[in-house]
Design a protein around this motif. Structure first.
Motif, PDB file in Angstrom:
ATOM      1  N   ARG A  27      49.972   3.835 -16.869  1.00  0.00           N
ATOM      2  CA  ARG A  27      49.030   4.058 -15.767  1.00  0.00           C
ATOM      3  C   ARG A  27      48.345   2.750 -15.354  1.00  0.00           C
ATOM      4  NH1 ARG A  27      43.537   6.539 -17.110  1.00  0.00           N
ATOM      5  NH2 ARG A  27      43.443   4.393 -17.728  1.00  0.00           N
ATOM      6  N   ASN A  28      47.897   1.958 -16.329  1.00  0.00           N
ATOM      7  CA  ASN A  28      47.220   0.695 -16.029  1.00  0.00           C
ATOM      8  C   ASN A  28      48.145  -0.288 -15.321  1.00  0.00           C
ATOM      9  OD1 ASN A  28      44.902   1.687 -17.172  1.00  0.00           O
ATOM     10  ND2 ASN A  28      45.140   0.584 -19.105  1.00  0.00           N
ATOM     11  N   ARG A  33      49.823  -2.898 -10.158  1.00  0.00           N
ATOM     12  CA  ARG A  33      50.827  -3.146  -9.119  1.00  0.00           C
ATOM     13  C   ARG A  33      50.403  -2.538  -7.785  1.00  0.00           C
ATOM     14  NH1 ARG A  33      55.242  -6.521 -10.881  1.00  0.00           N
ATOM     15  NH2 ARG A  33      54.841  -6.574 -13.091  1.00  0.00           N
ATOM     16  N   LEU A  34      49.829  -1.352  -7.834  1.00  0.00           N
ATOM     17  CA  LEU A  34      49.381  -0.693  -6.610  1.00  0.00           C
ATOM     18  C   LEU A  34      48.271  -1.499  -5.932  1.00  0.00           C
ATOM     19  CD1 LEU A  34      49.559   1.729  -4.715  1.00  0.00           C
ATOM     20  CD2 LEU A  34      47.932   2.904  -6.182  1.00  0.00           C
ATOM     21  N   ARG A  35      47.320  -2.012  -6.715  1.00  0.00           N
ATOM     22  CA  ARG A  35      46.265  -2.850  -6.136  1.00  0.00           C
ATOM     23  C   ARG A  35      46.853  -4.098  -5.501  1.00  0.00           C
ATOM     24  NH1 ARG A  35      43.288  -1.798 -10.949  1.00  0.00           N
ATOM     25  NH2 ARG A  35      43.668  -3.928 -11.637  1.00  0.00           N
ATOM     26  N   PHE A  36      47.853  -4.667  -6.158  1.00  0.00           N
ATOM     27  CA  PHE A  36      48.517  -5.854  -5.609  1.00  0.00           C
ATOM     28  C   PHE A  36      49.192  -5.512  -4.284  1.00  0.00           C
ATOM     29  CE2 PHE A  36      52.227  -8.672  -5.258  1.00  0.00           C
ATOM     30  CZ  PHE A  36      51.595  -9.900  -5.305  1.00  0.00           C
ATOM     31  N   VAL A  55      44.515 -10.707  -7.563  1.00  0.00           N
ATOM     32  CA  VAL A  55      45.096  -9.634  -8.366  1.00  0.00           C
ATOM     33  C   VAL A  55      45.836 -10.264  -9.534  1.00  0.00           C
ATOM     34  CG1 VAL A  55      46.685  -7.688  -8.351  1.00  0.00           C
ATOM     35  CG2 VAL A  55      45.353  -8.199  -6.321  1.00  0.00           C
ATOM     36  N   SER A  56      45.605  -9.727 -10.697  1.00  0.00           N
ATOM     37  CA  SER A  56      46.206 -10.297 -11.894  1.00  0.00           C
ATOM     38  C   SER A  56      47.682  -9.904 -11.999  1.00  0.00           C
ATOM     39  CB  SER A  56      45.443  -9.789 -13.118  1.00  0.00           C
ATOM     40  OG  SER A  56      46.059 -10.243 -14.289  1.00  0.00           O
ATOM     41  N   LYS A 102      60.410  -5.952  -4.425  1.00  0.00           N
ATOM     42  CA  LYS A 102      59.795  -4.669  -4.057  1.00  0.00           C
ATOM     43  C   LYS A 102      58.719  -4.297  -5.075  1.00  0.00           C
ATOM     44  CE  LYS A 102      59.839  -0.753  -1.626  1.00  0.00           C
ATOM     45  NZ  LYS A 102      59.481  -0.656  -0.251  1.00  0.00           N
ATOM     46  N   ALA A 103      58.992  -4.527  -6.351  1.00  0.00           N
ATOM     47  CA  ALA A 103      58.017  -4.211  -7.394  1.00  0.00           C
ATOM     48  C   ALA A 103      56.781  -5.104  -7.290  1.00  0.00           C
ATOM     49  CB  ALA A 103      58.655  -4.370  -8.768  1.00  0.00           C
ATOM     50  N   LEU A 104      56.977  -6.368  -6.936  1.00  0.00           N
ATOM     51  CA  LEU A 104      55.856  -7.302  -6.886  1.00  0.00           C
ATOM     52  C   LEU A 104      55.028  -7.191  -5.613  1.00  0.00           C
ATOM     53  CD1 LEU A 104      57.482 -10.534  -8.353  1.00  0.00           C
ATOM     54  CD2 LEU A 104      55.763  -9.066  -9.432  1.00  0.00           C
TER      55      LEU A 104
END
Length: 167
Positions: A27-28, A33-36, A55-56, A102-104
């Motif tokens: 979840r974390n 990733r979602l915030r990024f 974003v980290s 896509k993931a990043l």
């Protein structure tokens, strides 16, 4: 464990572990990733460096994005520069490159390349470069296609953008 984390692993799960712990780590990571992705979308006109600072992400991912941006910057004016060429320059298969980018970023490689071209175009227009020169310097083969993409991205036509971005 330290070696795995230093090579870019997002998490390290030691046995024995609980399902709750595993779910929380997943979840974390997903929230990060979602915030990024959301920050990339919000910036719109901003650079990837601005997003990375807020974003980290792992140092390995940061290196990947930085190296990719350097490759894009060098080839941006070439209208034949494609996602296939970018993936090859990154020493990745097209499918692996697609998955990683896509993931990043939450964007497909085509969308990301267009995003970079349009951001560069906006910067050039702000500097006072003429629209047809901007098309050539950002790899758009057709000024009508450039205008269509620019309007879709920024909400204004390229000719009107100078006053839009100045205010």
């Amino acid at each position: 464990k330290a070696e795995g984390l230093s090579c870019g692993a997002d998490a390290y799960v030691e046995k024995p572990f609980t399902v709750v712990q595993l779910k929380m780590q997943i979840r974390n990571i997903l929230q990060l990733r979602l915030r990024f992705h959301q920050r990339v979308q919000e910036l719109g006109r901003g650079s990837m460096a601005e997003v990375q600072g807020e974003v980290s992400i792992t140092s390995r991912d940061r290196e990947f994005l930085s190296r990719m941006q350097q490759v894009i910057d060098l080839q941006l004016a070439d209208e034949d520069f494609s996602v296939d060429a970018l993936a090859a320059d990154m020493n990745m298969s097209r499918s692996n490159f697609y998955r990683k980018l896509k993931a990043l970023t939450g964007m497909s490689p085509n969308d990301y390349l267009k995003f970079c071209r349009l951001n560069k175009a906006a910067a050039l227009l702000k500097e006072g470069v003429r629209v047809n020169e901007v098309c050539a310097q950002t790899g758009f083969g057709s000024s009508s296609y450039f205008a269509k993409c620019f309007k879709a991205h920024f909400g204004v036509l390229p000719k009107a953008s100078v006053s839009h971005f100045s205010s």
